[in-house]
Scaffold this motif. Structure first.
Motif, PDB file in Angstrom:
ATOM      1  N   ILE A  95     -34.711 -16.055 -48.609  1.00  0.00           N
ATOM      2  CA  ILE A  95     -34.294 -15.972 -50.011  1.00  0.00           C
ATOM      3  C   ILE A  95     -35.499 -15.734 -50.914  1.00  0.00           C
ATOM      4  O   ILE A  95     -35.444 -14.941 -51.847  1.00  0.00           O
ATOM      5  N   LEU A  96     -36.599 -16.429 -50.649  1.00  0.00           N
ATOM      6  CA  LEU A  96     -37.855 -16.158 -51.362  1.00  0.00           C
ATOM      7  C   LEU A  96     -38.836 -15.646 -50.323  1.00  0.00           C
ATOM      8  O   LEU A  96     -39.027 -16.259 -49.280  1.00  0.00           O
ATOM      9  N   ASN A  97     -39.445 -14.527 -50.651  1.00  0.00           N
ATOM     10  CA  ASN A  97     -40.209 -13.829 -49.625  1.00  0.00           C
ATOM     11  C   ASN A  97     -41.642 -13.530 -50.073  1.00  0.00           C
ATOM     12  O   ASN A  97     -42.026 -12.388 -50.242  1.00  0.00           O
ATOM     13  N   GLY A  98     -42.389 -14.609 -50.330  1.00  0.00           N
ATOM     14  CA  GLY A  98     -43.785 -14.412 -50.739  1.00  0.00           C
ATOM     15  C   GLY A  98     -43.925 -14.265 -52.243  1.00  0.00           C
ATOM     16  O   GLY A  98     -44.468 -13.280 -52.728  1.00  0.00           O
ATOM     17  N   VAL A  99     -43.414 -15.239 -52.971  1.00  0.00           N
ATOM     18  CA  VAL A  99     -43.460 -15.171 -54.442  1.00  0.00           C
ATOM     19  C   VAL A  99     -44.765 -15.786 -54.953  1.00  0.00           C
ATOM     20  O   VAL A  99     -45.110 -16.910 -54.589  1.00  0.00           O
ATOM     21  N   THR A 100     -45.473 -15.033 -55.767  1.00  0.00           N
ATOM     22  CA  THR A 100     -46.750 -15.485 -56.328  1.00  0.00           C
ATOM     23  C   THR A 100     -46.778 -15.214 -57.826  1.00  0.00           C
ATOM     24  O   THR A 100     -46.510 -14.086 -58.246  1.00  0.00           O
TER      25      THR A 100
ATOM     26  N   SER B 275     -39.213 -14.081 -74.938  1.00  0.00           N
ATOM     27  CA  SER B 275     -40.216 -14.279 -73.880  1.00  0.00           C
ATOM     28  C   SER B 275     -41.554 -13.664 -74.260  1.00  0.00           C
ATOM     29  O   SER B 275     -41.600 -12.548 -74.758  1.00  0.00           O
ATOM     30  N   GLN B 276     -42.614 -14.400 -73.983  1.00  0.00           N
ATOM     31  CA  GLN B 276     -43.941 -13.788 -74.088  1.00  0.00           C
ATOM     32  C   GLN B 276     -44.196 -12.947 -72.843  1.00  0.00           C
ATOM     33  O   GLN B 276     -44.894 -11.950 -72.893  1.00  0.00           O
ATOM     34  N   LYS B 277     -43.618 -13.414 -71.742  1.00  0.00           N
ATOM     35  CA  LYS B 277     -43.774 -12.682 -70.497  1.00  0.00           C
ATOM     36  C   LYS B 277     -42.455 -12.709 -69.725  1.00  0.00           C
ATOM     37  O   LYS B 277     -41.718 -13.689 -69.796  1.00  0.00           O
ATOM     38  N   VAL B 278     -42.177 -11.634 -69.027  1.00  0.00           N
ATOM     39  CA  VAL B 278     -40.951 -11.531 -68.222  1.00  0.00           C
ATOM     40  C   VAL B 278     -41.365 -11.264 -66.778  1.00  0.00           C
ATOM     41  O   VAL B 278     -42.255 -10.444 -66.523  1.00  0.00           O
ATOM     42  N   ARG B 279     -40.740 -11.993 -65.846  1.00  0.00           N
ATOM     43  CA  ARG B 279     -40.987 -11.732 -64.416  1.00  0.00           C
ATOM     44  C   ARG B 279     -39.676 -11.294 -63.783  1.00  0.00           C
ATOM     45  O   ARG B 279     -38.629 -11.892 -64.050  1.00  0.00           O
ATOM     46  N   VAL B 280     -39.745 -10.276 -62.963  1.00  0.00           N
ATOM     47  CA  VAL B 280     -38.522  -9.727 -62.368  1.00  0.00           C
ATOM     48  C   VAL B 280     -38.492 -10.044 -60.876  1.00  0.00           C
ATOM     49  O   VAL B 280     -39.368  -9.617 -60.123  1.00  0.00           O
ATOM     50  N   LEU B 281     -37.485 -10.816 -60.483  1.00  0.00           N
ATOM     51  CA  LEU B 281     -37.328 -11.198 -59.082  1.00  0.00           C
ATOM     52  C   LEU B 281     -36.201 -10.365 -58.488  1.00  0.00           C
ATOM     53  O   LEU B 281     -35.097 -10.312 -59.032  1.00  0.00           O
ATOM     54  N   CYS B 282     -36.502  -9.712 -57.390  1.00  0.00           N
ATOM     55  CA  CYS B 282     -35.491  -8.871 -56.769  1.00  0.00           C
ATOM     56  C   CYS B 282     -35.445  -9.195 -55.294  1.00  0.00           C
ATOM     57  O   CYS B 282     -36.384  -8.918 -54.561  1.00  0.00           O
ATOM     58  N   TYR B 283     -34.369  -9.838 -54.870  1.00  0.00           N
ATOM     59  CA  TYR B 283     -34.196 -10.235 -53.475  1.00  0.00           C
ATOM     60  C   TYR B 283     -35.455 -10.853 -52.884  1.00  0.00           C
ATOM     61  O   TYR B 283     -35.992 -10.398 -51.884  1.00  0.00           O
ATOM     62  N   GLY B 284     -35.883 -11.924 -53.553  1.00  0.00           N
ATOM     63  CA  GLY B 284     -36.952 -12.743 -52.997  1.00  0.00           C
ATOM     64  C   GLY B 284     -38.360 -12.257 -53.258  1.00  0.00           C
ATOM     65  O   GLY B 284     -39.317 -12.892 -52.843  1.00  0.00           O
ATOM     66  N   VAL B 285     -38.484 -11.109 -53.947  1.00  0.00           N
ATOM     67  CA  VAL B 285     -39.818 -10.567 -54.209  1.00  0.00           C
ATOM     68  C   VAL B 285     -39.978 -10.328 -55.711  1.00  0.00           C
ATOM     69  O   VAL B 285     -39.068  -9.813 -56.357  1.00  0.00           O
ATOM     70  N   LEU B 286     -41.124 -10.714 -56.252  1.00  0.00           N
ATOM     71  CA  LEU B 286     -41.400 -10.424 -57.659  1.00  0.00           C
ATOM     72  C   LEU B 286     -41.845  -8.969 -57.751  1.00  0.00           C
ATOM     73  O   LEU B 286     -42.894  -8.614 -57.221  1.00  0.00           O
ATOM     74  N   ILE B 287     -41.041  -8.146 -58.407  1.00  0.00           N
ATOM     75  CA  ILE B 287     -41.391  -6.721 -58.429  1.00  0.00           C
ATOM     76  C   ILE B 287     -42.132  -6.317 -59.696  1.00  0.00           C
ATOM     77  O   ILE B 287     -42.697  -5.240 -59.753  1.00  0.00           O
TER      78      ILE B 287
ATOM     79  N   ILE C 215     -35.980 -12.773 -64.652  1.00  0.00           N
ATOM     80  CA  ILE C 215     -34.721 -12.032 -64.591  1.00  0.00           C
ATOM     81  C   ILE C 215     -34.584 -11.442 -63.186  1.00  0.00           C
ATOM     82  O   ILE C 215     -35.537 -11.442 -62.406  1.00  0.00           O
ATOM     83  N   GLY C 216     -33.410 -10.952 -62.910  1.00  0.00           N
ATOM     84  CA  GLY C 216     -33.171 -10.354 -61.598  1.00  0.00           C
ATOM     85  C   GLY C 216     -31.696 -10.372 -61.304  1.00  0.00           C
ATOM     86  O   GLY C 216     -30.953 -11.147 -61.896  1.00  0.00           O
ATOM     87  N   PRO C 217     -31.254  -9.516 -60.372  1.00  0.00           N
ATOM     88  CA  PRO C 217     -29.822  -9.438 -60.061  1.00  0.00           C
ATOM     89  C   PRO C 217     -29.280 -10.772 -59.534  1.00  0.00           C
ATOM     90  O   PRO C 217     -30.053 -11.634 -59.120  1.00  0.00           O
ATOM     91  N   ASN C 218     -27.966 -10.903 -59.556  1.00  0.00           N
ATOM     92  CA  ASN C 218     -27.322 -12.076 -58.955  1.00  0.00           C
ATOM     93  C   ASN C 218     -27.735 -12.206 -57.510  1.00  0.00           C
ATOM     94  O   ASN C 218     -27.764 -11.216 -56.786  1.00  0.00           O
ATOM     95  N   GLY C 219     -28.040 -13.431 -57.094  1.00  0.00           N
ATOM     96  CA  GLY C 219     -28.409 -13.644 -55.697  1.00  0.00           C
ATOM     97  C   GLY C 219     -29.861 -13.302 -55.394  1.00  0.00           C
ATOM     98  O   GLY C 219     -30.279 -13.318 -54.235  1.00  0.00           O
ATOM     99  N   ALA C 220     -30.643 -13.007 -56.426  1.00  0.00           N
ATOM    100  CA  ALA C 220     -32.051 -12.615 -56.226  1.00  0.00           C
ATOM    101  C   ALA C 220     -32.919 -13.774 -55.758  1.00  0.00           C
ATOM    102  O   ALA C 220     -34.010 -13.562 -55.235  1.00  0.00           O
ATOM    103  N   GLY C 221     -32.439 -15.016 -55.995  1.00  0.00           N
ATOM    104  CA  GLY C 221     -33.230 -16.180 -55.591  1.00  0.00           C
ATOM    105  C   GLY C 221     -33.819 -16.948 -56.762  1.00  0.00           C
ATOM    106  O   GLY C 221     -34.657 -17.837 -56.578  1.00  0.00           O
TER     107      GLY C 221
END
Ligand SMILES: Nc1ncnc2c1ncn2[C@@H]1O[C@H](COP(=O)(O)OP(=O)(O)O)[C@@H](O)[C@H]1O
Ligand SMILES: [Mg+2]
Length: 251
Positions: A20-25, A216-228, A37-43
């Motif tokens: 579900i989370l695949n190396g998030v930093t 938000s001052q900053k936005v992070r996008v999580l997509c299927y366990g990876v921050l893209i 932010i990120g799609p449903n089920g992104a983790g």
């Protein structure tokens, strides 16, 4: 640049065989208000659950104020200063708004109060409860039974209960979910106000792009366990990868 309040490094979390989370930093500087932010089920919710100690990661580290918190239980993490709205705390629906807030303040201060407790000890607790009630704009509802409040006001109460924990980092998982447009707008103003006044770091998960880009001052996008992607709202809205996998979907 402020020092980091949170450092997440190479975080992995699987349920069974699903990664579900695949190396998030990522790192969050103290005082920042930012979103994931990120799609449903992104983790996204799983990430919050790992940060708050509900789930142990399979791999990776999480430092809060420079201290490793992996392996700690939620009850050990909360006192360090991480609170998650809408989950750690829960509203007692049959108690009044005032009683709920009072209970949260008393629990946080671990005071064993009974009817013999001198009034001098109660005064600071009452003051704190009043301050929390005012800070979320619920003073007029103090004597209402909590379960009868409108959805937006219940969320306000829940935010007050999280704030009773005196967090340094407040995590909000979809704070405006299920709200009317008006409640949504009011909640955003409330969150922004609290952030400006209380000097805390806020990280929220949100679907509504107007809200995300608005506060938000900053936005992070999580997509299927990876921050893209990670950047300012302006950078994110122009990021080709984000547009392709997420914003382009018309979500
Ligand atoms: N406790 C759990 N056990 C098994 N699978 C889970 C659990 N929690 C979440 N998942 C799965 O992890 C994936 C990501 O869920 P979640 O973190 O809730 O995503 P998001 O909040 O981004 O929509 C989903 O496929 C979900 O079914
Ligand atoms: Mg979620």
């Amino acid at each position: 640049m402020n020092r980091n309040i949170l450092d997440v490094d190479n975080l992995h979390k699987s349920f069974g065989r699903s990664a579900i989370l695949n190396g998030v930093t990522f790192s969050i500087p103290e005082g920042e208000i930012s979103s994931i932010i990120g799609p449903n089920g992104a983790g996204k919710t799983t990430l919050f659950n790992v940060i708050t100690g509900l789930y142990a990661p399979n791999k990776g580290s999480i430092s809060f104020n420079g201290r490793n918190i992996v392996g700690l239980q939620p009850y050990q993490i909360v006192p360090l200063g991480i609170a998650k709205a809408f989950q750690i705390t829960s509203i007692f629906p049959r108690l009044t708004v005032w009683e709920n807030i009072l209970a949260a303040v008393i629990t946080h201060r671990k005071k064993n109060l009974d009817f013999m407790t001198p009034l001098s000890k109660l005064a600071p607790i009452n003051e704190r409860a009043q301050e929390l009630l005012d800070s979320v704009g619920l003073s007029d509802y103090a004597q209402y039974q909590s379960g009868t409040l409108a959805h937006g006001n219940q969320k306000r109460l829940d935010i007050a209960l999280s704030l009773a924990l005196s967090p340094k980092l407040l995590l909000l998982d979809e704070p405006t979910a299920g709200m009317s447009p008006e409640e949504r707008r009011d909640t955003v103003i409330l969150i922004k106000n609290l952030w400006e006044r209380l000097n805390i770091t806020m990280l929220f998960i949100e679907h509504d792009m107007d809200i995300v880009f608005g506060i938000s001052q900053k936005v992070r996008v999580l997509c299927y366990g990876v921050l893209i992607a990670e950047g300012t709202p302006d950078e994110i809205s122009r990021n080709p990868k984000v547009i392709e996998v997420y914003l382009g979907e018309g979500d």
